[in-house]
Design an enzyme around this catalytic site. Sequence first.
Site, short mmCIF file in Angstrom:
data_model
loop_
_atom_site.label_atom_id
_atom_site.label_comp_id
_atom_site.label_asym_id
_atom_site.label_seq_id
_atom_site.Cartn_x
_atom_site.Cartn_y
_atom_site.Cartn_z
N CYS A 251 0.81 -1.22 0.00
CA CYS A 251 0.00 0.00 0.00
C CYS A 251 0.84 1.26 0.00
O CYS A 251 0.29 2.36 -0.12
CB CYS A 251 -0.96 0.00 1.19
SG CYS A 251 -0.13 0.09 2.80
N CYS A 264 13.25 -12.49 0.90
CA CYS A 264 13.19 -11.51 -0.19
C CYS A 264 13.03 -10.08 0.30
O CYS A 264 13.08 -9.15 -0.50
CB CYS A 264 12.04 -11.84 -1.14
SG CYS A 264 10.39 -11.66 -0.40
N CYS A 272 -2.51 -5.86 5.22
CA CYS A 272 -2.15 -6.10 3.81
C CYS A 272 -1.66 -7.52 3.59
O CYS A 272 -1.13 -7.82 2.51
CB CYS A 272 -1.09 -5.11 3.35
SG CYS A 272 -1.56 -3.37 3.50
N ILE A 503 48.76 12.15 -17.84
CA ILE A 503 48.23 11.18 -16.88
C ILE A 503 47.45 10.08 -17.60
O ILE A 503 47.58 8.91 -17.29
CB ILE A 503 47.35 11.88 -15.84
CG1 ILE A 503 48.15 12.98 -15.13
CG2 ILE A 503 46.81 10.89 -14.83
CD1 ILE A 503 49.39 12.49 -14.43
N SER A 505 44.19 9.41 -21.02
CA SER A 505 43.26 9.96 -22.00
C SER A 505 41.93 9.24 -21.87
O SER A 505 41.87 8.08 -21.48
CB SER A 505 43.80 9.80 -23.42
OG SER A 505 44.00 8.44 -23.73
N SER A 507 37.45 9.52 -23.31
CA SER A 507 36.63 9.64 -24.51
C SER A 507 36.60 11.05 -25.05
O SER A 507 36.37 11.25 -26.25
CB SER A 507 35.19 9.18 -24.19
OG SER A 507 35.19 7.88 -23.66
N VAL A 511 44.23 14.09 -20.09
CA VAL A 511 44.46 14.71 -18.78
C VAL A 511 45.96 14.82 -18.54
O VAL A 511 46.71 13.86 -18.76
CB VAL A 511 43.79 13.90 -17.66
CG1 VAL A 511 44.03 14.57 -16.31
CG2 VAL A 511 42.30 13.75 -17.92
N ASP A 616 28.89 10.38 -18.30
CA ASP A 616 30.02 9.45 -18.44
C ASP A 616 30.49 8.96 -17.07
O ASP A 616 31.69 8.90 -16.80
CB ASP A 616 31.17 10.11 -19.20
CG ASP A 616 32.22 9.08 -19.66
OD1 ASP A 616 31.86 7.90 -19.77
OD2 ASP A 616 33.36 9.47 -19.89
#
Length: 807
Positions: A251, A264, A272, A503, A505, A507, A511, A616
């Site tokens: 509820c 579960c 209820c 440092i 690379s 996408s 850096v 990302d």
Amino acid sequence: MAALSSGSSAEGASLFNGDMEPEPPPPVLGACYAGSGGGDPAIPEEVWNIKQMIKLTQEHIEALLDKFGGEHNPPSIYLEAYEEYTSKLDALQQREQQLLESMGNGTDFSVSSSASTDTVASSSSSSLSVAPSSLSVYQNPTDMSRNNPKSPQKPIVRVFLPNKQRTVVPARCGVTVRDSLKKALMMRGLIPECCAVYRIQDGEKKPIGWDTDISWLTGEELHVEVLENVPLTTHNFVRKTFFTLAFCDFCRKLLFQGFRCQTCGYKFHQRCSTEVPLMCVNYDQLDLLFVSKFFEHHPISQEETTLGETTPASGSYPSVPPSDSVGPPILPSPSPSKSIPIPQPFRPADEDHRNQFGQRDRSSSAPNVHINTIEPVNIDDLIRDQGVRGEGAPLNQLMRCLRKYQSRTPSPLLHSVPSEIVFDFEPGPVFRGSTAGLSATPPASLPGSLTNVKALQKSPGPQRERKSSSSSEDRNRMKTLGRRDSSDDWEIPDGQITVGQRIGSGSFGTVYKGKWHGDVAVKMLNVTAPTPQQLQAFKNEVGVLRKTRHVNILLFMGYSTKPQLAIVTQWCEGSSLYHHLHIIETKFEMIKLIDIARQTAQGMDYLHAKSIIHRDLKSNNIFLHEDLTVKIGDFGLATVKSRWSGSHQFEQLSGSILWMAPEVIRMQDKNPYSFQSDVYAFGIVLYELMTGQLPYSNINNRDQIIFMVGRGYLSPDLSKVRSNCPKAMKRLMAECLKKKRDERPLFPQILASIELLARSLPKIHRSASEPSLNRAGFQTEDFSLYACASPKTPIQAGGYGEFAAFK
């Protein structure tokens, strides 16, 4: 039941026992019987009476089904009456079949057969009392004019369900077995995909398909059994008092005292309890079963594997999964209307609504953060749709987050235009779209918004006269002073940054470690020769990033445009989470892993509160200080992460495929990136934390992963999580990795769940033992004068200092 048994039982008994003279059958029926053979002339009348009884019995059964068929726990008197009616109906139909066969063969009936007919008719009429008005309706049937009378088919199918349960469903033409049994299975906590259905034929169980028309199985018995590989158990309920904020899983109301399944985690009120699923299913292993079954029957060919090589954005990517797919395709939901700036996914249907403002030239002051910001949504719809998933997702936490949005927005930009965006700085006109040149002129106030507000307009209007600007002196002074918090102040001139070693690379750029008033991280973006539109859009996004201040976010320090676009952030002493988990394989304790997840969710919650989509998020962009403080980097910057054609901006597949949500891989929407796509990436990060592995490590083909994840065939294997992983964390991981975007929780709920989990973990506190007294400031000389030995410590001679009494 009273209506069903209305009428005089004596009249019904006398009618069918021969005390009253029955109405003769119709002439056509009598002629048909007469021509069928030389049997007993009383047989047609007996068949007529049996047919009337069959019709009345069927009507009683249908009335019972209409009255009580939809109830979960029907009364016992209904079950008794139903069994009685069905047994009598079987007896009547068998007797009718015997009569029709004997008439067709021309045989004569014996005395015993007629006696049995009287017995059947008498027993049936005694329990099914028929009102005179009901009999008058059926004394002139319309279907008796058929030349070849046939036995009517049974309108029901008996089904034996798992856990020694059974049900009866009507056999309707055109309805599949799946649709007929779906409700009965759902009430018992089952789904057709985890069960198999069999029919009993010649004493043997033969499997049938779920898509079989149930009308073909009229009168038969079906057996539904749970598949062997499905981990199906019964609930383990215990009474529990919830001292922390919890909600009933049925509820959705506040739960203080109730019950909880230890297996579960299902929790509910006592009132209820009738709605709790009867079965306790491990859905994590169920997903693995579906995937394995799919590949048993649908092996991927080389052509399908190479299909992933096409660009998803070009429209060649398959859009509709086959009928065997685990989940349906993701459909856009209607756009909400209220004005609280809570993130919801971009909806392509809003584009036509935005175009009504017309096409005008882009203003140089218009912030171009439309890709990373989301329109307001309806709070009621958000709470109703998202719900409170799992433990520790309290409703007041969500409302507290909404108040943060209001308190963090000092600028008067809360209104109900779907194309507006909320910022923390004083902007010009606000845009949201995927192409440059769109502009919006929101009204001054709208009904339905939280506050009546004023917004700046591009076009001349009364609102521009809110302050007198007639004197040239005022204009000159404003030009001289300018804006104190302009984004130009954050631009670092060329030559001030000393770029050091490389440092890594990613996408969208490379850096470097640099020097600018100390150690900084310099990310050179992969944008060569930016156009004026790109440059202005980049500066507008920086206007949002410069407002980010949080303990779990890398501090933005500035940007540079020459010799190329670059972002300058604080330098993080430490390694990325990816390096810890997959390179040096640091063995974290479970409480440390949960704390890393909590800090990451806290940082993402802050970014989403600022209406910034990361786009990302992955373990490479999560950095750990030496004290395990989490810092999230490489967020925002839609300008860099999009594809530009002239002055127009388009979406492209960006990021790492292992962390991409299915809707992002498909690229069917104009802007598939949303707060929920960040949640999916966070779910993959949780998977890395709890397993120490990357997902899909058993598949080496990148195109195969793109194809299978995009079509919904593949999901991370949650059975690989560590054995000491809490069940609540495993459930949260499964919620974040839902294939449907709208089913994933938002970060306010995720953060509340992880915080509750962290508080519930057992902690070992240091005991107030003798060594802790040393740390409290006592010196060892203080103890050399007194006997402070433990009761279990053996006393040695001469161990008590300089006291003469002990020598």
